[in-house]
Design an enzyme around this catalytic site. Structure first.
Site, PDB file in Angstrom:
ATOM      1  N   PRO A 145       0.819  -1.214   0.000  1.00  0.00           N
ATOM      2  CG  PRO A 145      -0.752  -1.540   1.691  1.00  0.00           C
ATOM      3  CD  PRO A 145       0.560  -2.046   1.176  1.00  0.00           C
TER       4      PRO A 145
ATOM      5  CG  ASP B  53      -6.108   5.652 -33.881  1.00  0.00           C
ATOM      6  OD1 ASP B  53      -5.317   6.615 -33.804  1.00  0.00           O
ATOM      7  OD2 ASP B  53      -6.870   5.440 -34.835  1.00  0.00           O
TER       8      ASP B  53
ATOM      9  NE  ARG C 204      -4.410  -6.323 -22.026  1.00  0.00           N
ATOM     10  CZ  ARG C 204      -4.643  -5.336 -22.904  1.00  0.00           C
ATOM     11  NH1 ARG C 204      -3.977  -4.214 -22.837  1.00  0.00           N
ATOM     12  NH2 ARG C 204      -5.551  -5.483 -23.837  1.00  0.00           N
TER      13      ARG C 204
ATOM     14  CD  GLU D 181      -1.506  -4.775   9.879  1.00  0.00           C
ATOM     15  OE1 GLU D 181      -1.418  -3.555   9.690  1.00  0.00           O
ATOM     16  OE2 GLU D 181      -2.504  -5.445   9.532  1.00  0.00           O
TER      17      GLU D 181
HETATM   18  C1  9D3 Z   1      -3.687   0.340   8.476  1.00  0.00           C
HETATM   19  C2  9D3 Z   1      -2.487   0.086   7.664  1.00  0.00           C
HETATM   20  N1  9D3 Z   1      -2.786  -0.709   6.458  1.00  0.00           N
HETATM   21  C3  9D3 Z   1      -1.942  -0.184   5.371  1.00  0.00           C
HETATM   22  C4  9D3 Z   1      -2.676   0.780   4.505  1.00  0.00           C
HETATM   23  C5  9D3 Z   1      -2.486  -2.115   6.727  1.00  0.00           C
HETATM   24  C6  9D3 Z   1      -2.441  -3.011   5.553  1.00  0.00           C
HETATM   25  C7  9D3 Z   1      -3.524  -3.166   4.713  1.00  0.00           C
HETATM   26  C8  9D3 Z   1      -3.493  -4.046   3.646  1.00  0.00           C
HETATM   27  C9  9D3 Z   1      -1.295  -3.742   5.302  1.00  0.00           C
HETATM   28  C10 9D3 Z   1      -1.265  -4.628   4.222  1.00  0.00           C
HETATM   29  C11 9D3 Z   1      -2.354  -4.780   3.418  1.00  0.00           C
HETATM   30  C12 9D3 Z   1      -2.324  -5.744   2.301  1.00  0.00           C
HETATM   31  N2  9D3 Z   1      -2.326  -5.044   1.007  1.00  0.00           N
HETATM   32  C13 9D3 Z   1      -1.322  -5.214   0.156  1.00  0.00           C
HETATM   33  O1  9D3 Z   1      -0.403  -5.948   0.442  1.00  0.00           O
HETATM   34  C14 9D3 Z   1      -1.298  -4.467  -1.082  1.00  0.00           C
HETATM   35  C15 9D3 Z   1      -2.172  -3.466  -1.602  1.00  0.00           C
HETATM   36  C16 9D3 Z   1      -3.361  -2.856  -1.102  1.00  0.00           C
HETATM   37  O2  9D3 Z   1      -3.894  -3.165  -0.028  1.00  0.00           O
HETATM   38  N3  9D3 Z   1      -3.950  -1.891  -1.864  1.00  0.00           N
HETATM   39  C17 9D3 Z   1      -3.460  -1.506  -3.062  1.00  0.00           C
HETATM   40  N4  9D3 Z   1      -2.375  -2.037  -3.571  1.00  0.00           N
HETATM   41  C18 9D3 Z   1      -1.740  -3.007  -2.850  1.00  0.00           C
HETATM   42  S1  9D3 Z   1      -0.354  -3.778  -3.314  1.00  0.00           S
HETATM   43  C19 9D3 Z   1      -0.277  -4.713  -1.974  1.00  0.00           C
END
Ligand code: 9D3
Length: 238
Positions: A84, A164, A149, A111
């Site tokens: 994230p 295009d 892709r 986490e």
């Molecule tokens: C409250 C803190 N959170 C972070 C924003 C905790 C948290 C949420 C979700 C920690 C890890 C995750 C798991 N998500 C992913 O590993 C992840 C992800 C996502 O949640 N949203 C958008 N892209 C991605 S890429 C990996």
């Protein structure tokens, strides 16, 4: 192109390898995809891949040792970390990644990753959007699909990949197929006319209208030619 996924849920990737654009690329010999089970690189007899956070707090943290051992076993690739906290994935990033020979995708769970994984590997950290999903597997598959892709030959109709040049960065124009009339709804007359120049202009205008209505932010960065700018001016004056 070679793509390696590192995950604690290797079975999640079975459908990706069985069907769709990635499966097609593999069958054609254009993609070499491998899925690595992180548990196989665990350092203890419980095959642990996570542990409690130093400093306390809820949630578990991904252990660095299994990730580093697995990456060493793989032995190469441009290292991507799904997270994230990453830069937001876009078509420009997909194009950039498609130029690489070998990608290695680390799928996060719990986490997050022990920070020393970032320190040791300096991964290219990528998020797929500002929403929360439960782990990096679906984001990693999404990235692989978008990148795969763009590899020459993977998608059948190569014209449909880059499109295009005009329509790049804009929303699609409306599409129609048989029948000519469906429950009283007719196909726009211009599409039945066989008049290629009129059809081209209609589609261009429809793409501009859709973009202005639904995603005006895209018009900021879209590269418009003179004809498009004139169309847009007229549409805005309506
Ligand atoms: C409250 C803190 N959170 C972070 C924003 C905790 C948290 C949420 C979700 C920690 C890890 C995750 C798991 N998500 C992913 O590993 C992840 C992800 C996502 O949640 N949203 C958008 N892209 C991605 S890429 C990996």
């Amino acid at each position: 192109m070679r793509i390696d996924f590192v995950t604690i849920f290797p079975k999640m990737f079975e459908p990706l390898l069985a069907e769709g654009v990635i499966a097609r690329g593999i069958k054609q010999g254009l993609l070499d995809v491998r899925v690595w089970d992180l548990r196989d690189y665990a350092a203890d007899r419980h095959r642990s891949t996570d542990d409690e956070a130093y400093g306390g707090g809820p949630g578990m943290v991904m252990l660095a040792e299994p990730v580093l051992r697995c990456v060493e076993a793989i032995g190469g690739g441009h290292i991507l970390m799904t997270s994230p906290q990453g830069r937001l994935f876009t078509q420009d990033i997909a194009r950039e990644l498609a130029s690489r020979e070998w990608l290695l995708l680390l799928c996060g769970r719990y986490e997050g990753f022990d920070e020393r994984i970032r320190e040791a590997l300096q991964p290219d950290e990528i998020s797929v959007g500002d929403f929360v999903v439960s782990g990096g597997e679906l984001p990693a598959m999404l990235i692989a699909d978008a990148v795969g892709r763009m590899i020459e030959g993977v998608v059948g109709n190569s014209g449909s990949v880059e499109e295009d040049s005009f329509f790049r960065g804009l929303l699609d124009y409306p599409h129609y197929t048989r029948p000519e009339e469906l429950r009283g709804m007719r196909v726009p007359e211009v599409l039945m006319s066989g008049h290629h120049e009129k059809i081209r202009k209609w589609r261009k205008e429809q793409a501009l209208r859709a973009t202005l209505q639904k995603r005006p932010d895209l018009l900021e960065s879209a590269k418009l030619d003179d004809e498009a700018r004139a169309m847009l001016r007229r549409i805005r004056e309506e």
